[in-house]
Design a protein around this motif. Structure first.
Motif, mmCIF file in Angstrom:
data_model
loop_
_atom_site.group_PDB
_atom_site.id
_atom_site.type_symbol
_atom_site.label_atom_id
_atom_site.label_comp_id
_atom_site.label_asym_id
_atom_site.label_seq_id
_atom_site.Cartn_x
_atom_site.Cartn_y
_atom_site.Cartn_z
ATOM 1 N N SER A 287 4.094 26.537 60.130
ATOM 2 C CA SER A 287 2.704 27.082 59.680
ATOM 3 C C SER A 287 2.196 28.203 60.490
ATOM 4 C CB SER A 287 1.713 25.951 60.043
ATOM 5 O OG SER A 287 1.847 24.828 58.782
ATOM 6 N N ILE A 288 2.510 28.235 61.892
ATOM 7 C CA ILE A 288 1.920 29.544 62.310
ATOM 8 C C ILE A 288 2.897 30.570 62.320
ATOM 9 C CG2 ILE A 288 1.944 30.341 64.956
ATOM 10 C CD1 ILE A 288 1.146 27.656 65.703
ATOM 11 N N LEU A 289 4.401 30.559 62.262
ATOM 12 C CA LEU A 289 4.936 31.308 61.848
ATOM 13 C C LEU A 289 4.899 32.006 60.291
ATOM 14 C CD1 LEU A 289 8.406 30.109 63.237
ATOM 15 C CD2 LEU A 289 7.067 32.150 64.132
ATOM 16 N N ALA B 249 1.089 33.803 54.464
ATOM 17 C CA ALA B 249 0.156 32.978 53.779
ATOM 18 C C ALA B 249 -1.159 33.711 53.495
ATOM 19 C CB ALA B 249 -0.343 31.839 54.695
ATOM 20 N N ILE B 250 -1.448 34.688 54.476
ATOM 21 C CA ILE B 250 -2.354 35.729 54.367
ATOM 22 C C ILE B 250 -2.160 36.431 53.283
ATOM 23 C CG2 ILE B 250 -3.859 37.474 55.506
ATOM 24 C CD1 ILE B 250 -3.613 36.215 58.095
ATOM 25 N N THR C 113 -0.114 36.112 50.510
ATOM 26 C CA THR C 113 -0.298 35.380 49.204
ATOM 27 C C THR C 113 -1.727 35.080 48.708
ATOM 28 O OG1 THR C 113 0.134 33.318 50.430
ATOM 29 C CG2 THR C 113 2.061 34.506 49.476
ATOM 30 N N ARG C 114 -2.627 34.795 49.716
ATOM 31 C CA ARG C 114 -3.968 34.487 49.673
ATOM 32 C C ARG C 114 -4.689 35.516 48.855
ATOM 33 N NH1 ARG C 114 -7.944 31.304 53.370
ATOM 34 N NH2 ARG C 114 -8.374 29.946 51.762
ATOM 35 N N GLN C 115 -4.174 36.688 49.488
ATOM 36 C CA GLN C 115 -4.860 38.154 48.779
ATOM 37 C C GLN C 115 -4.556 38.454 47.372
ATOM 38 O OE1 GLN C 115 -3.875 41.188 51.469
ATOM 39 N NE2 GLN C 115 -5.413 40.430 53.038
ATOM 40 N N VAL C 116 -3.491 37.702 46.830
ATOM 41 C CA VAL C 116 -2.963 37.868 45.649
ATOM 42 C C VAL C 116 -3.366 36.517 44.542
ATOM 43 C CG1 VAL C 116 -1.073 39.400 45.899
ATOM 44 C CG2 VAL C 116 -0.630 37.116 45.811
ATOM 45 N N GLY C 117 -4.134 35.715 45.346
ATOM 46 C CA GLY C 117 -4.501 34.614 44.717
ATOM 47 C C GLY C 117 -3.747 33.346 44.907
#
Length: 55
Positions: free
Chosen positions: A21-23, A28-29, A31-35
């Motif tokens: 998860s840390i790697l 993740a950041i 992909t979150r920006q694209v929803g």
């Protein structure tokens, strides 16, 4: 009844999921920006609960 080996495997899986998860945090950041949200927290939480239950 869980054995020491079973507990050790669960602990190793839990630690691996935390490290993964840390790697994956930059991905993740992004992909979150694209929803889209990665559900890594579900895996970590489930393994933590399972390990805590068996110890």
């Amino acid at each position: 009844m869980p054995t020491r080996f079973h507990n050790a495997i669960l602990f190793a899986l839990y630690q691996f999921s935390v490290a993964a998860s840390i790697l994956l945090l930059p991905f993740a950041i992004a992909t979150r920006q694209v929803g889209f949200t990665l559900p890594a927290h579900r895996v970590v939480n489930k393994l933590e609960q399972t390990y805590e239950t068996t110890t």
